[in-house]
Design an enzyme around this catalytic site. Structure first.
Site: not given
Ligand code: HPA
Ligand code: ZN
Length: 372
Positions: A44, A222, A225
């Site tokens: 990021h 994502h 996680e």
């Protein structure tokens, strides 16, 4: 000299390990890791903003920060979970206002990446973090894109952008962001999904991802996680992603592991991030060796290096130091996976893999016993 004992790597591997891998002794590995050509696929760009640059940009832009000093800000980087990190990460991004700020942030990262032998970086950016504060989309993407082009021209680092939607916001807001991005379609290569995972499953963004795919954009998300394996399934089945970002909780679901291995879906794993956000208690408990042994295309990435205590080679170094199951074969596989999981053309990937093979060949030759 005996060959180092590596845990067997299971099929389906899309490649045979070069013979040189078996001639690299474990003692040569730390130095070799530093030199391996690698791709960074989970970074990021707002998470590369170092405290020193946050303070410099705050001063340049006349932004008041709720921290007295660089040291005070860094001392606040003690996270208990993803949300505790996100709160401070979004606050740090508030100093970014002008195109030059976005350029300076990305350029600082790209210089750092070059030092870690990153040959390809696919950078996430979060436009909604900036447009919500009144910064025009164009300002964000023009600054970042200029840094990417300059990296190719003057650093030899290939870099492109992936636009991430913030999953704690609505799908309508994501759709509006994609519309806003359309005039700049040529300045980014794909879309992703980040921010607070729990309670925001991939299927919440089914329509916007369908639109992105129809535009010919690459798609990643994502998943797994903090969220459950079910989110990895729906990222694959509903969003039809080409890579899973993180995905470490897939180890809880054997059927999912089989699916990821059979389909050859790359996982962009971020070990120091997992440690700092308490996804794993200790790096020695990290599931990376399990993912590799099951034949998954796992890669190592830095996520938010300014916040999690390390850039790409720091992640490699810490991971290999904590996990003695990882040897030369796993180092080769991790680097090769990263290069082949990029969205670069196959012939460009092949040239990078040739450099990887040459690095292993060189290390093997340097370690060979001298003949009398
Ligand atoms: N997870 C989710 N969102 C994020 C992350 C992360 O690790 N880093 C920046 N945004
Ligand atoms: Zn991330």
């Amino acid at each position: 000299m005996t060959a180092p004992q590596d845990a067997p790597l299971k099929a389906p591997w899309s490649f045979a390990l070069p013979e040189s891998v078996h001639r690299v002794p474990a003692s040569a590995l730390p130095a070799l890791i530093e030199r391996l050509p690698k791709a960074e696929l989970h970074l990021h760009i707002e998470g590369s903003l170092e405290p020193e640059l946050i303070f410099a940009l705050a001063q340049r832009n006349g932004v008041a920060l709720p921290y007295a000093s660089v040291e005070a800000l860094r001392a606040a980087y003690a996270f208990t979970d993803l949300q505790s990190f996100l709160d401070i990460y979004y606050a740090g991004a508030s100093v970014l206002l002008q195109e030059q700020d976005f350029f300076d942030m990305a350029w600082a990262y790209l210089l750092r990446a070059q030092a870690d032998q990153v040959v390809r970086a696919e950078l996430f950016f979060d436009p909604q973090t900036h447009t919500e504060r009144g910064v025009p989309f164009e300002v964000v993407i023009r600054g970042l894109h200029r840094a990417c082009r300059q990296a190719q021209a003057s650093l030899g680092v290939s870099a492109d952008l992936i636009l991430c939607f913030l999953r704690h916001l609505s799908e309508e807001e994501a759709l509006a962001t994609l519309q806003q991005a359309l005039p700049y379609r040529d300045l980014f290569i794909g879309v992703g999904l980040d921010s607070a995972e729990r309670g925001h499953p991939p299927e919440k963004f089914a329509r916007v991802f369908a639109q992105a795919r129809a535009l010919g954009l690459h798609v990643v998300a994502h998943a797994g996680e903090e969220g459950p394996p079910a989110y990895v399934w729906s990222a694959l089945d509903v969003l039809q992603v080409e890579r899973i970002d993180h995905g470490v909780r897939s180890v809880e679901d054997p059927a999912l592991m089989d699916r990821l291995a059979a389909q050859g879906v790359p996982l962009t794993v971020c070990p120091l991030s997992n440690l700092k956000l308490c996804v794993v208690r200790d790096l020695a408990d990290h599931p990376l060796p399990t993912l590799l042994a099951a034949g998954l295309k796992a890669t190592i990435n830095a996520d938010d290096p300014a916040y999690f205590g390390g850039y790409l080679n720091d992640n490699w170094r810490a991971t290999f130091a904590a996990l003695p199951q990882l040897g030369p074969a796993q180092a080769y596989a991790l680097a090769r996976h990263s290069l082949e999981a990029t969205f670069a053309p196959p012939e460009v990937q092949a040239a990078w893999v040739a450099r990887l093979d040459a690095a292993f060949e060189e290390a093997a030759a340097a370690s060979a016993p001298l003949r009398p």
